[in-house]
Design a protein around this motif. Sequence first.
Motif, PDB file in Angstrom:
ATOM      1  N   UNK A 279       0.827  -1.202   0.000  1.00  0.00           N
ATOM      2  CA  UNK A 279       0.000   0.000   0.000  1.00  0.00           C
ATOM      3  C   UNK A 279       0.863   1.255   0.000  1.00  0.00           C
ATOM      4  N   UNK A 280       0.244   2.377  -0.394  1.00  0.00           N
ATOM      5  CA  UNK A 280       0.959   3.644  -0.451  1.00  0.00           C
ATOM      6  C   UNK A 280       1.611   4.021   0.885  1.00  0.00           C
ATOM      7  N   UNK A 281       0.974   3.784   2.052  1.00  0.00           N
ATOM      8  CA  UNK A 281       1.656   4.090   3.310  1.00  0.00           C
ATOM      9  C   UNK A 281       2.962   3.327   3.488  1.00  0.00           C
ATOM     10  N   UNK A 282       3.076   2.116   2.908  1.00  0.00           N
ATOM     11  CA  UNK A 282       4.336   1.375   2.991  1.00  0.00           C
ATOM     12  C   UNK A 282       5.453   2.143   2.280  1.00  0.00           C
ATOM     13  N   UNK A 283       5.113   2.737   1.137  1.00  0.00           N
ATOM     14  CA  UNK A 283       6.092   3.522   0.382  1.00  0.00           C
ATOM     15  C   UNK A 283       6.517   4.744   1.191  1.00  0.00           C
ATOM     16  N   UNK A 284       5.536   5.417   1.797  1.00  0.00           N
ATOM     17  CA  UNK A 284       5.858   6.590   2.613  1.00  0.00           C
ATOM     18  C   UNK A 284       6.719   6.207   3.808  1.00  0.00           C
ATOM     19  N   UNK A 285       6.408   5.069   4.428  1.00  0.00           N
ATOM     20  CA  UNK A 285       7.224   4.616   5.562  1.00  0.00           C
ATOM     21  C   UNK A 285       8.649   4.335   5.107  1.00  0.00           C
ATOM     22  N   UNK A 286       8.805   3.693   3.967  1.00  0.00           N
ATOM     23  CA  UNK A 286      10.144   3.400   3.448  1.00  0.00           C
ATOM     24  C   UNK A 286      10.946   4.675   3.205  1.00  0.00           C
ATOM     25  N   UNK A 287      10.269   5.733   2.777  1.00  0.00           N
ATOM     26  CA  UNK A 287      10.947   7.008   2.528  1.00  0.00           C
ATOM     27  C   UNK A 287      11.234   7.786   3.807  1.00  0.00           C
ATOM     28  N   UNK A 288      10.720   7.306   4.938  1.00  0.00           N
ATOM     29  CA  UNK A 288      10.906   8.015   6.195  1.00  0.00           C
ATOM     30  C   UNK A 288       9.872   9.078   6.467  1.00  0.00           C
TER      31      UNK A 288
END
Length: 333
Positions: A47-56
């Motif tokens: 999900x998109x929140x996973x991408x945001x988490x990966x980016x910090x």
Amino acid sequence: MPELPETMDAIDPAGPGGPEVLELVRRPVPEPGNDQVLIKVAAAGVNRPDVLQRRGLYPPPPGASTIPGLEVAGGIVDLGNGAAYEMIGQAVCTLVPGGGYAEYVVASAETLLPVPRGLTRVEAAALPETLFTVWTNLFERAFGREGESVLVHGGTSGIGTMAISLGQLFGLNVIVTCGSDEKCRRAEALGAAHAINYRSQDFVDEVRKLTDGRGVDIVLDMVGGDYLPRNLDCLAEEGRHVSIAAQRGPNVEINLVKVMGKRLTLTGSFLRPRSAAFKAMVADELANMVWPFVADGRLRPVIDSTFPLAEAAEAHRRMEAGEHVGKIVLEVR
């Protein structure tokens, strides 16, 4: 109960960065606490929140695993105090506050939904995040009801395709925006009443034409930023605007006279940090109101692609490229 290993494969980056930080590491198998279960993961949604988490940009809530992944499907292999023994071996899917990109994950026993016959583990893993999100925002916060019209941005995203599916089941007229003519046609084939190419058309003008100048009853928005005032122009009197993300930024200037003149309601929510008790309440509503459609095959997620857990980086690249239609899922073997 089956004998469990002490460690497991997981994706747990040491720090923020690009997709390349998503590499397999070994982590301890988590232990379920009170009213929790341990799930051997078969598949995990991306999900998109996973991408945001990966980016910090989207840290896990307090107490949550640093391992990304907010939805899983698999089988229950261990129980914490308070969880019923007969749950061992059951195939389930559920939301988790983190930890999904792994061979095992802990989940609240009260948020579990059974995987019915005919639903694959990949499909089951692709349901919870978008289903909980669309249900709570479109039907609870925006009070969507049969016969109303809805504008959904990102019509071929996981959220968009779920909104189209639920709209069909509950009698909503769903208009979506997409970034290409091809995606517009895909959205219409999935059941959208109309699809607007936001790159070549002004979605405000198109909504006015499609609604004979009245506007839509609800806007479900994940874009934010400069979209919000344009969204308000799309709303009919007594319209409701629900924000679930802010991909173009959280800060915006709006004309309050329009809000007051049309008696609009502006609301929004985050799902991940909500309490287990809240998510359990939503799971109960979904079990009664929506899960029968899953059980009889009328509701299925749109699956774009699957990747092995070890290729989580490729899954994120696929999501960030913006070409996917529906859900991206990691398979855990």
